[in-house]
Design an enzyme around this catalytic site. Structure first.
Site, PDB file in Angstrom:
ATOM      1  N   ASP A  18       0.865  -1.177   0.000  1.00 21.71           N
ATOM      2  CA  ASP A  18       0.000   0.000   0.000  1.00 21.71           C
ATOM      3  C   ASP A  18       0.901   1.226   0.000  1.00 21.71           C
ATOM      4  OD1 ASP A  18      -2.454   1.522   0.263  1.00 21.71           O
ATOM      5  OD2 ASP A  18      -1.929   1.839   2.363  1.00 21.71           O
ATOM      6  N   SER A  19       0.312   2.383  -0.238  1.00 20.46           N
ATOM      7  CA  SER A  19       1.077   3.616  -0.177  1.00 20.46           C
ATOM      8  C   SER A  19       1.513   3.943   1.246  1.00 20.46           C
ATOM      9  CB  SER A  19       0.248   4.777  -0.738  1.00 20.46           C
ATOM     10  OG  SER A  19      -0.946   4.940   0.011  1.00 20.46           O
ATOM     11  N   CYS A  81      -4.340  -1.000  -2.095  1.00 17.30           N
ATOM     12  CA  CYS A  81      -4.456   0.450  -2.269  1.00 17.30           C
ATOM     13  C   CYS A  81      -5.408   0.667  -3.435  1.00 17.30           C
ATOM     14  CB  CYS A  81      -3.078   1.046  -2.578  1.00 17.30           C
ATOM     15  SG  CYS A  81      -3.093   2.782  -3.081  1.00 17.30           S
ATOM     16  N   GLU A 161      -5.504   8.472  10.015  1.00 18.43           N
ATOM     17  CA  GLU A 161      -4.105   8.359  10.409  1.00 18.43           C
ATOM     18  C   GLU A 161      -3.813   9.061  11.736  1.00 18.43           C
ATOM     19  OE1 GLU A 161      -1.121   8.910   7.523  1.00 18.43           O
ATOM     20  OE2 GLU A 161      -1.926   7.326   6.232  1.00 18.43           O
ATOM     21  N   CYS A 197     -11.479   3.435  -0.351  1.00 21.21           N
ATOM     22  CA  CYS A 197     -10.125   3.700   0.121  1.00 21.21           C
ATOM     23  C   CYS A 197      -9.909   2.842   1.353  1.00 21.21           C
ATOM     24  CB  CYS A 197      -9.940   5.180   0.468  1.00 21.21           C
ATOM     25  SG  CYS A 197      -8.359   5.574   1.248  1.00 21.21           S
ATOM     26  N   HIS A 199      -8.233   3.293   3.918  1.00 18.85           N
ATOM     27  CA  HIS A 199      -8.246   4.021   5.182  1.00 18.85           C
ATOM     28  C   HIS A 199      -9.662   4.068   5.783  1.00 18.85           C
ATOM     29  CE1 HIS A 199      -4.298   5.601   4.021  1.00 18.85           C
ATOM     30  NE2 HIS A 199      -4.187   6.149   5.215  1.00 18.85           N
TER      31      HIS A 199
END
Length: 282
Positions: A18-19, A81, A161, A197, A199
């Site tokens: 993933d990024s 991702c 995050e 996404c 996240h």
């Protein structure tokens, strides 16, 4: 440059990249669904976020990440991702012809099409994923008459995050994003919402509350794990649960072992220490 590899074997690990740390939601779903498998996880933290990068840059980064994992003998590459899944799969399959590659967009789109009753599907994702129209394309391939509207939600990444996953502030931001998106569908609104996404699953509780009980929320991490399990079974590559063995995961990042370990707890549901993260140079 093409990277020729021998055929995969069941005992080899599964590579996940993933990024950054968002793909840990996919890893969490994978380890829950596939006990006994070994995993290598790479977060390209030095170059995140991918969501605002050009398709050419994302494809180049993805190939570089894949090479690190391929060099360590993975049997399957999971692109955890949405941005990379939306633009980089052709480059990955061209450069690694012997390595099976699975993304998160197709399983999410398929789950949305299976769940929707009305064909009204909303998608929230990063700017790059929305701009590229990957979910629109994947959904319409399955359900041509679907009504799809999408919206980039960049603040969700920052909230996740920072560990701000619930509460009045988070719910207020969710409302600011979802209200205009849902209004595009008219009075009835959508009946399905895709979290495009990796996240976003950590924000699932406030997203589900704001969306309402009549909207099914599709988690791309869970749907990707289901597709990986299905693929391994069909290809005869599932290792199966090992006696007296827990799933084993090795973590790698391209920068910031301390921050990676700190933020990982939110996404993975377990604490990590910086010493558990190997820094690699791409």
């Amino acid at each position: 440059m093409r990277y020729d590899m021998p055929g995969p074997e069941p005992a080899q690990p599964i590579g996940v990249f993933d990024s950054g740390v968002g793909g840990l939601t996919v890893l969490r779903a994978l380890t829950a669904r596939l006990p006994g498998e070994d995993f290598l996880y790479l977060g390209d933290t030095a170059r995140l976020p991918y969501g605002a990068k050009s398709p050419a840059s994302v494809s180049r980064y993805a190939v570089q990440c894949a090479r690190v994992l391929a060099d360590q003998g993975v049997k399957l590459l999971v692109v955890a991702c949405n941005t990379a899944s939306s633009v980089a799969l052709p480059a990955l399959r061209e450069n690694f012809p012997g390595l099976p590659v699975l993304g998160v967009v197709e399983p999410g789109a398929r789950a949305a099409c299976e769940r929707t009753d009305t064909g009204r599907i909303a998608v929230i994702a990063t700017e790059s994923t929305v701009r590229g129209g990957a979910y629109h394309t994947a959904i319409r391939r399955i359900r041509p008459n679907a009504q799809i509207h999408s919206l980039p939600c960049p603040l969700f990444v920052a909230l996740a995050e920072e560990g701000w996953t619930d509460g009045p502030l988070v719910e207020g931001i969710v409302q600011e994003y979802l209200r205009p998106l849902f209004a595009r569908f008219g009075e009835q609104g959508p009946d399905t919402l895709v979290l495009g996404c990796t996240h976003f699953p950590v924000l699932c509780a406030p997203i589900a509350r704001v969306a309402g009980s009549g909207v099914a929320v599709i988690d791309s991490a869970a749907t990707a794990a289901a597709q990986v399990a299905e693929y391994l079974d069909q290809a005869g590559l599932r290792r199966g649960k090992q006696a007296n063995a827990e799933e084993r995961v090795r973590f790698m990042a391209t920068d910031g072992a301390g921050r990676f370990a700190r933020v990982a707890g939110v996404f993975l549901g377990q604490d990590l220490t910086p010493e558990q993260i190997t820094i690699v140079d791409l």
